[in-house]
Design a protein around this motif. Structure first.
Motif, PDB file in Angstrom:
ATOM      1  N   GLU A  55       9.715 -73.071  25.695  1.00 35.69           N
ATOM      2  CA  GLU A  55      10.614 -72.237  24.493  1.00 35.69           C
ATOM      3  C   GLU A  55      10.070 -70.802  24.742  1.00 35.69           C
ATOM      4  OE1 GLU A  55      13.162 -73.427  22.749  1.00 35.69           O
ATOM      5  OE2 GLU A  55      12.854 -75.047  24.003  1.00 35.69           O
ATOM      6  N   ALA A  56       9.012 -70.601  25.003  1.00 35.93           N
ATOM      7  CA  ALA A  56       8.520 -69.048  25.136  1.00 35.93           C
ATOM      8  C   ALA A  56       9.260 -68.558  26.345  1.00 35.93           C
ATOM      9  CB  ALA A  56       6.998 -68.961  25.268  1.00 35.93           C
ATOM     10  N   VAL A  58      12.253 -69.395  27.416  1.00 36.34           N
ATOM     11  CA  VAL A  58      13.677 -69.033  26.983  1.00 36.34           C
ATOM     12  C   VAL A  58      13.810 -67.591  26.005  1.00 36.34           C
ATOM     13  CG1 VAL A  58      15.566 -69.947  25.408  1.00 36.34           C
ATOM     14  CG2 VAL A  58      14.256 -71.450  27.032  1.00 36.34           C
ATOM     15  N   ILE A  59      12.824 -67.685  25.009  1.00 37.83           N
ATOM     16  CA  ILE A  59      12.818 -66.617  24.178  1.00 37.83           C
ATOM     17  C   ILE A  59      12.567 -65.417  24.872  1.00 37.83           C
ATOM     18  CG2 ILE A  59      11.418 -65.572  22.263  1.00 37.83           C
ATOM     19  CD1 ILE A  59      10.920 -68.667  21.142  1.00 37.83           C
ATOM     20  N   GLN A  61      13.474 -64.707  27.911  1.00 36.13           N
ATOM     21  CA  GLN A  61      14.832 -64.180  28.826  1.00 36.13           C
ATOM     22  C   GLN A  61      15.795 -63.828  27.751  1.00 36.13           C
ATOM     23  OE1 GLN A  61      15.959 -67.707  30.849  1.00 36.13           O
ATOM     24  NE2 GLN A  61      13.973 -67.636  32.160  1.00 36.13           N
ATOM     25  N   LEU A  62      15.563 -64.499  26.487  1.00 35.58           N
ATOM     26  CA  LEU A  62      16.735 -63.750  25.371  1.00 35.58           C
ATOM     27  C   LEU A  62      16.256 -62.468  24.865  1.00 35.58           C
ATOM     28  CD1 LEU A  62      17.565 -67.384  23.400  1.00 35.58           C
ATOM     29  CD2 LEU A  62      18.881 -66.163  24.989  1.00 35.58           C
ATOM     30  N   LEU A  63      15.129 -62.225  24.514  1.00 37.79           N
ATOM     31  CA  LEU A  63      14.734 -60.909  24.060  1.00 37.79           C
ATOM     32  C   LEU A  63      14.644 -59.904  24.947  1.00 37.79           C
ATOM     33  CD1 LEU A  63      11.736 -62.022  21.724  1.00 37.79           C
ATOM     34  CD2 LEU A  63      14.066 -61.265  21.142  1.00 37.79           C
ATOM     35  N   PHE A 108       5.990 -67.358  28.303  1.00 39.82           N
ATOM     36  CA  PHE A 108       7.052 -66.130  28.245  1.00 39.82           C
ATOM     37  C   PHE A 108       6.923 -65.410  29.761  1.00 39.82           C
ATOM     38  CE2 PHE A 108       7.764 -61.939  26.503  1.00 39.82           C
ATOM     39  CZ  PHE A 108       8.510 -62.197  25.294  1.00 39.82           C
TER      40      PHE A 108
END
Length: 189
Positions: A55-56, A58-59, A61-63, A108
């Motif tokens: 999930e880190a 994914v976050i 990449q989104l941020l 991340f």
């Protein structure tokens, strides 16, 4: 894959292989380390350590979607190095919190590296070559997940592949963590 980008592909593949190797090794080895070394017996926490790793990514990449590809790769690799250090320190200090911080930072970093590598590789490729080039990138990434884990399995001493003292898998596929002998709800608490 077009000849013009082959050298760029190999440079990026060399980056993404170890990034995904960290993901593969963490997801395959961390549950055992968390349970046996850190003494955490809450299976929800054990599973959460792997969940937050992905999930880190994914976050990240989104941020940081609009960051330059080179920036994403370089910072991603730096975060992966920091992650390995934190994971090692967490195991030495037997600290779940430090290990979890290493997992978050590693996820991340892997997310950034993956995003930057794929973006750099696909930038400037003709649309008729994009699918093959992207597929080759995923082969490099997934090889990073699979090869180290398979090597660990192949190099493990005989009798350490989940078999119990009788030589069968009688204690269940999850190991000897009392999962087979408890209702599912109790095993998570």
């Amino acid at each position: 894959m077009p000849a013009a980008i082959r050298s760029a592909y190999w440079r990026i593949a060399i980056m993404i292989f170890p990034a995904f190797a960290i993901l593969g090794l963490f997801t395959s080895l961390s549950p055992q380390f968390i349970i046996s070394t850190l003494g955490v017996d809450n299976l929800l926490l054990v599973g959460a350590a792997t969940f937050v790793l992905f999930e880190a990514g994914v976050i990240a990449q989104l941020l940081l979607l609009n960051r330059p590809y080179r920036w994403a790769i370089l910072y991603g690799l730096g975060l992966l190095i920091a992650s390995l250090l934190l994971i090692a320190v967490g195991l030495v200090l037997t600290s779940f919190i430090v290990l979890a911080a290493g997992a978050i930072i590693g996820g991340f970093g892997a997310g950034l590296g993956f995003m930057g590598g794929l973006g750099m590789l696909s930038d400037g490729i003709a649309s008729d070559s994009r699918a093959g080039t992207t597929a080759a990138y995923f082969v490099a990434a997934q090889s990073g997940v699979a090869v180290p884990v398979l090597m660990i399995g192949a190099l493990s001493p005989p009798g350490t592949h989940g078999r119990d003292d009788d030589g069968d898998y009688g204690d269940c596929c999850a190991g000897r963590y009392r999962l087979c002998h408890q209702p599912a709800r109790e095993a998570l608490i």
